[in-house]
Motif scaffolding. Structure first.
Motif, mmCIF file in Angstrom:
data_model
loop_
_atom_site.group_PDB
_atom_site.id
_atom_site.type_symbol
_atom_site.label_atom_id
_atom_site.label_comp_id
_atom_site.label_asym_id
_atom_site.label_seq_id
_atom_site.Cartn_x
_atom_site.Cartn_y
_atom_site.Cartn_z
ATOM 1 N N ILE A 80 0.828 -1.207 0.000
ATOM 2 C CA ILE A 80 0.000 0.000 0.000
ATOM 3 C C ILE A 80 0.862 1.256 0.000
ATOM 4 N N ARG A 85 2.551 2.186 -7.855
ATOM 5 C CA ARG A 85 1.304 2.923 -8.080
ATOM 6 C C ARG A 85 0.276 2.352 -7.127
ATOM 7 N N ARG A 86 -0.880 2.936 -7.111
ATOM 8 C CA ARG A 86 -1.939 2.493 -6.211
ATOM 9 C C ARG A 86 -2.404 1.087 -6.590
ATOM 10 N N CYS A 88 -4.814 -2.106 -6.844
ATOM 11 C CA CYS A 88 -6.257 -2.318 -6.992
ATOM 12 C C CYS A 88 -6.614 -3.741 -6.602
ATOM 13 N N PRO A 169 -9.764 0.431 -5.572
ATOM 14 C CA PRO A 169 -8.375 0.794 -5.278
ATOM 15 C C PRO A 169 -8.156 0.657 -3.776
ATOM 16 N N THR A 170 -7.028 0.137 -3.389
ATOM 17 C CA THR A 170 -6.803 -0.011 -1.970
ATOM 18 C C THR A 170 -6.685 1.357 -1.342
ATOM 19 N N GLN A 172 -5.482 4.499 0.773
ATOM 20 C CA GLN A 172 -4.179 5.069 1.109
ATOM 21 C C GLN A 172 -4.223 5.438 2.580
#
Length: 175
Positions: A80, A85-86, A88, A169-170, A172
């Motif tokens: 995370i 990148r972010r 998913c 998306p996980t 942040q």
């Protein structure tokens, strides 16, 4: 000669689907260890961070299960906070396997099998370079524990539903 604006704009159309969320398979095609890794990742992202520990306790004992739970938490946090990148994921009940989830599953599976070079290659696709060795070591420990306890936990597709079309998306998290 002047070309029309439409013909000079050759950019690829942008997709509304987040990178890493594209379905690349189905969970039922995975072996038990990588399928478990994906399901525990989904649970972790949904806020059920102690589920792995709770499920491993009967098979491995409370001390080992607690340590593996902490290592899994650390692995997920690395993905995370230090991802390229972010990351998913798909919904907890979804049958689909997303691209990022597939990478995570392969990282855990390869590391557990002792395929360190391949596991590090997968980790380098997901994470910043300085996090690759640690993530691979954590994935090896988690994968080995899942392998030892796989007969205790079976993620059959009876709990899964058809793909909802929603990609998550996980979150942040702040440290």
């Amino acid at each position: 000669m002047r070309q029309s604006d439409a013909s000079t704009d050759r950019r690829k159309p942008t997709s509304k689907r987040p990178k890493g969320g594209a379905p690349v398979g189905v969970l039922s095609d995975l072996d038990p260890v990588p399928a478990s890794a994906v399901m525990y990742l989904r649970l972790w992202c949904e806020g059920h961070r102690d589920q792995l520990r709770a499920d491993l306790t009967p098979a491995l004992g409370p001390e080992v299960a607690t340590r593996i739970g902490q290592e899994f938490d650390h692995l997920c946090s690395l993905c995370i906070h230090h991802g390229r990148r972010r990351m998913c994921r798909h919904h907890l009940q979804c049958k689909c396997l997303g691209a990022d989830e597939s990478c995570f599953a392969n990282l855990v599976d390869l590391a557990a099998a002792g395929e360190d070079a391949d596991a590090m290659l997968i980790a380098s696709l997901m994470l910043r370079a300085e996090q690759v060795p640690l993530s691979t070591a954590l994935a090896q420990s988690v994968g080995a524990a899942l392998s030892r306890a796989k007969h205790e936990e079976d993620f059959g597709d009876d709990h899964l539903t058809a793909h909802s079309g929603q990609i998550y998306p996980t979150p942040q998290f702040t440290q």
